[in-house]
Design a protein around this motif. Sequence first.
Motif, PDB file in Angstrom:
ATOM      1  N   MET A   1      27.907  42.992  25.814  1.00 15.36           N
ATOM      2  CA  MET A   1      26.731  43.318  26.554  1.00 15.36           C
ATOM      3  C   MET A   1      25.597  43.769  25.582  1.00 15.36           C
ATOM      4  O   MET A   1      24.477  43.366  25.905  1.00 15.36           O
ATOM      5  CB  MET A   1      26.922  44.537  27.356  1.00 15.36           C
ATOM      6  N   ALA A   2      25.930  44.235  24.411  1.00 14.76           N
ATOM      7  CA  ALA A   2      24.716  44.729  23.730  1.00 14.76           C
ATOM      8  C   ALA A   2      24.299  43.757  22.894  1.00 14.76           C
ATOM      9  O   ALA A   2      23.167  43.654  22.449  1.00 14.76           O
ATOM     10  CB  ALA A   2      25.384  45.903  22.483  1.00 14.76           C
ATOM     11  N   THR A   3      25.196  42.682  22.470  1.00 18.55           N
ATOM     12  CA  THR A   3      24.819  41.513  21.855  1.00 18.55           C
ATOM     13  C   THR A   3      23.974  40.804  22.613  1.00 18.55           C
ATOM     14  O   THR A   3      22.855  40.101  22.040  1.00 18.55           O
ATOM     15  CB  THR A   3      25.907  40.883  21.050  1.00 18.55           C
ATOM     16  N   LEU A   4      24.119  40.502  23.959  1.00 16.40           N
ATOM     17  CA  LEU A   4      23.284  39.707  24.882  1.00 16.40           C
ATOM     18  C   LEU A   4      21.931  40.608  25.057  1.00 16.40           C
ATOM     19  O   LEU A   4      20.968  39.726  24.957  1.00 16.40           O
ATOM     20  CB  LEU A   4      24.049  39.734  26.190  1.00 16.40           C
ATOM     21  N   ARG A   5      21.846  41.667  25.086  1.00 14.45           N
ATOM     22  CA  ARG A   5      20.563  42.465  25.164  1.00 14.45           C
ATOM     23  C   ARG A   5      19.631  42.241  23.776  1.00 14.45           C
ATOM     24  O   ARG A   5      18.476  41.786  24.070  1.00 14.45           O
ATOM     25  CB  ARG A   5      20.859  44.043  25.195  1.00 14.45           C
ATOM     26  N   PHE A   7      20.105  39.819  21.924  1.00 17.35           N
ATOM     27  CA  PHE A   7      19.562  38.191  22.063  1.00 17.35           C
ATOM     28  C   PHE A   7      18.023  38.227  22.666  1.00 17.35           C
ATOM     29  O   PHE A   7      17.198  37.569  22.313  1.00 17.35           O
ATOM     30  CB  PHE A   7      20.595  37.500  22.582  1.00 17.35           C
ATOM     31  N   PHE A   8      18.198  38.810  23.982  1.00 15.70           N
ATOM     32  CA  PHE A   8      16.951  38.629  24.857  1.00 15.70           C
ATOM     33  C   PHE A   8      15.822  39.357  24.275  1.00 15.70           C
ATOM     34  O   PHE A   8      14.697  39.057  24.255  1.00 15.70           O
ATOM     35  CB  PHE A   8      17.395  39.181  26.228  1.00 15.70           C
ATOM     36  N   VAL A   9      16.045  40.571  23.464  1.00 16.09           N
ATOM     37  CA  VAL A   9      15.002  41.099  22.876  1.00 16.09           C
ATOM     38  C   VAL A   9      14.378  40.507  21.744  1.00 16.09           C
ATOM     39  O   VAL A   9      13.208  40.532  21.631  1.00 16.09           O
ATOM     40  CB  VAL A   9      15.509  42.528  22.501  1.00 16.09           C
ATOM     41  N   ARG A  10      15.226  39.835  21.037  1.00 12.90           N
ATOM     42  CA  ARG A  10      14.692  38.624  19.880  1.00 12.90           C
ATOM     43  C   ARG A  10      14.130  37.852  20.500  1.00 12.90           C
ATOM     44  O   ARG A  10      12.987  37.439  20.060  1.00 12.90           O
ATOM     45  CB  ARG A  10      15.744  38.350  19.025  1.00 12.90           C
ATOM     46  N   VAL A  13      10.597  38.691  21.779  1.00  9.30           N
ATOM     47  CA  VAL A  13       9.685  39.269  20.453  1.00  9.30           C
ATOM     48  C   VAL A  13       9.148  37.722  19.970  1.00  9.30           C
ATOM     49  O   VAL A  13       8.060  37.681  19.536  1.00  9.30           O
ATOM     50  CB  VAL A  13      10.548  40.027  19.494  1.00  9.30           C
ATOM     51  N   ILE A  14      10.051  36.938  19.806  1.00  9.79           N
ATOM     52  CA  ILE A  14       9.688  35.485  19.263  1.00  9.79           C
ATOM     53  C   ILE A  14       8.755  35.075  20.355  1.00  9.79           C
ATOM     54  O   ILE A  14       7.759  34.129  19.636  1.00  9.79           O
ATOM     55  CB  ILE A  14      10.964  34.625  19.062  1.00  9.79           C
ATOM     56  N   ALA A  15       8.906  34.999  21.440  1.00 13.57           N
ATOM     57  CA  ALA A  15       7.967  34.256  22.625  1.00 13.57           C
ATOM     58  C   ALA A  15       6.687  35.072  22.451  1.00 13.57           C
ATOM     59  O   ALA A  15       5.649  34.319  22.535  1.00 13.57           O
ATOM     60  CB  ALA A  15       8.505  34.262  23.818  1.00 13.57           C
TER      61      ALA A  15
END
Length: 129
Positions: A1-5, A7-10, A13-15
């Motif tokens: 779950m933490a890795t998915l979070r 991923f979405f944060v990154r 940020v990229i967007a």
Amino acid sequence: MATLRKFFVRLIVIAVIAGLGWLVLVNYSVIFSKTVIGEVVDVQRVELPVALIARSGGELNEKVFSFAISIKDTKTNELFAATSEDRQWAIVQPGQCAEAVYLPYPPWELRKKDTFFGARLVKLYECSK
């Protein structure tokens, strides 16, 4: 779950960075515009062939109202020149003072680097001498 979070944060940020980069690219000339205050050295109407005057539908082509403008900055004595399709320049006379915003070409247009393509008249007034 933490890795998915993560991923979405990154991804967010990229967007955001990509969106800000796109805004700078699209609005480069406005963001890096230069305000010049000084005496109008010359304003010339750019003469164009009559063929450019009308387009389909009978509308006038904006190029008919092209002007070449030169203003001497009162602080630095530097001359700034640009072209403009702003009809306000039709009433400006050499010897008057003006405040104008000069829009630079973006640096990726290498042949036009460090030159201005637009001059927007902000204020026109008589010089006090």
